[in-house]
Design a protein around this motif. Structure first.
Motif, PDB file in Angstrom:
ATOM      1  N   VAL A  67      87.220  69.073  54.223  1.00 32.87           N
ATOM      2  CA  VAL A  67      87.385  67.700  53.748  1.00 32.87           C
ATOM      3  C   VAL A  67      88.828  67.225  53.860  1.00 32.87           C
ATOM      4  CG1 VAL A  67      87.183  66.173  51.744  1.00 32.87           C
ATOM      5  CG2 VAL A  67      85.367  67.822  52.240  1.00 32.87           C
TER       6      VAL A  67
ATOM      7  N   GLN B  70      81.432  57.688  50.548  1.00 34.15           N
ATOM      8  CA  GLN B  70      82.682  58.252  51.049  1.00 34.15           C
ATOM      9  C   GLN B  70      82.660  59.780  51.045  1.00 34.15           C
ATOM     10  OE1 GLN B  70      85.681  56.356  48.631  1.00 34.15           O
ATOM     11  NE2 GLN B  70      85.301  54.339  49.534  1.00 34.15           N
TER      12      GLN B  70
ATOM     13  N   ALA C 138      82.943  62.038  54.299  1.00 34.52           N
ATOM     14  CA  ALA C 138      84.115  62.912  54.317  1.00 34.52           C
ATOM     15  C   ALA C 138      83.736  64.351  54.647  1.00 34.52           C
ATOM     16  CB  ALA C 138      84.834  62.860  52.972  1.00 34.52           C
TER      17      ALA C 138
ATOM     18  N   ASP D  25      83.930  62.917  59.022  1.00 33.91           N
ATOM     19  CA  ASP D  25      85.387  62.909  59.217  1.00 33.91           C
ATOM     20  C   ASP D  25      85.940  64.194  59.830  1.00 33.91           C
ATOM     21  OD1 ASP D  25      85.217  60.413  58.118  1.00 33.91           O
ATOM     22  OD2 ASP D  25      86.134  60.941  56.192  1.00 33.91           O
TER      23      ASP D  25
END
Length: 226
Positions: free
Chosen positions: A42, A82, A86, A90
């Protein structure tokens, strides 16, 4: 022991989660030197650190997981959205930035995402998770085409109803309601075995699978093709 992956150094991320343990076992049996990373990805710098610690690698297996929320779409919070992106989305561009230059220098490589078929078939109360898994697959397709001229094959397994402790732990499998769902929704009539899935992953990481570019392979006992 087989030697399908003999001589290959394979980095597997989040190796204690999702398909990680079985992937490590099967790919070692196939002759690979397995670098099992247990670091969470993360943090923005984590991917670069994991790749640097692994040293020269021939194959990256991006095994990314998070427990799927079951929130109604109208109740999904900013934090949930999010956090899921994440964890699942991401890390991918960060891993690509970290691993591709060395693969180019070595003359090529393989990257395999262990993704989800939740991106391929709609399910109630999975909007956040399905969207993130869908973003993963779109990313693989786009970047796979971009990396192909460098002899780097980037593909994905989109799985569901595969035996693994993250999404189908023993208590879920023992639940009669789940067994009814399995019989109703999965033409195979059972979970895909963890080793069955991992052996296919090993094939996609091998020299024999050099012709696949940016492809998504459903592994789900017919769940998305019925």
């Amino acid at each position: 022991m087989h030697d399908t992956l003999k001589g290959k150094r394979i980095l597997i991320t989040q190796a204690s989660e999702f398909m990680g343990p079985t992937l490590c076992e099967v790919m070692a049996e196939q002759g690979a030197t397995v670098i099992a990373s247990h670091h969470p990805l993360v943090h923005p710098d984590a991917a670069q650190q994991v790749v640097a610690e692994a040293g020269a690698i021939d194959v990256l297996v991006a095994n990314l997981s998070i427990h799927a929320p079951s929130t109604h779409a109208t109740e999904v919070s900013e934090q949930e959205w999010q956090e899921v992106f994440a964890a699942l989305v991401d890390p991918l561009p960060r891993l690509i930035r970290a691993v591709v230059p060395s693969m180019e220098h070595r003359g090529g490589g393989r990257i395999l995402l262990i993704g989800s078929a939740a991106a391929l078939r709609g399910m109630k109360r999975t909007s956040t998770y399905s969207a993130a898994r869908g973003a993963q697959l779109a990313y693989v397709q786009a970047v796979g085409v971009e990396l192909a001229p460098q002899n780097i094959q980037f593909n994905a397994i989109a799985q569901n109803f595969v035996d693994n402790p993250t999404y189908f732990p023993a208590e879920v499998q023992a639940n009669p309601r789940f067994q009814e769902r399995l019989a109703r929704e999965v033409p195979l009539g059972r979970l895909v075995g963890a080793r069955e899935d991992a052996l296919f992953a090993a094939y996609l990481c091998s020299d024999a699978a050099a012709c696949f570019v940016g492809q998504v392979f459903p592994v789900c006992g017919g769940w998305v093709t019925r």
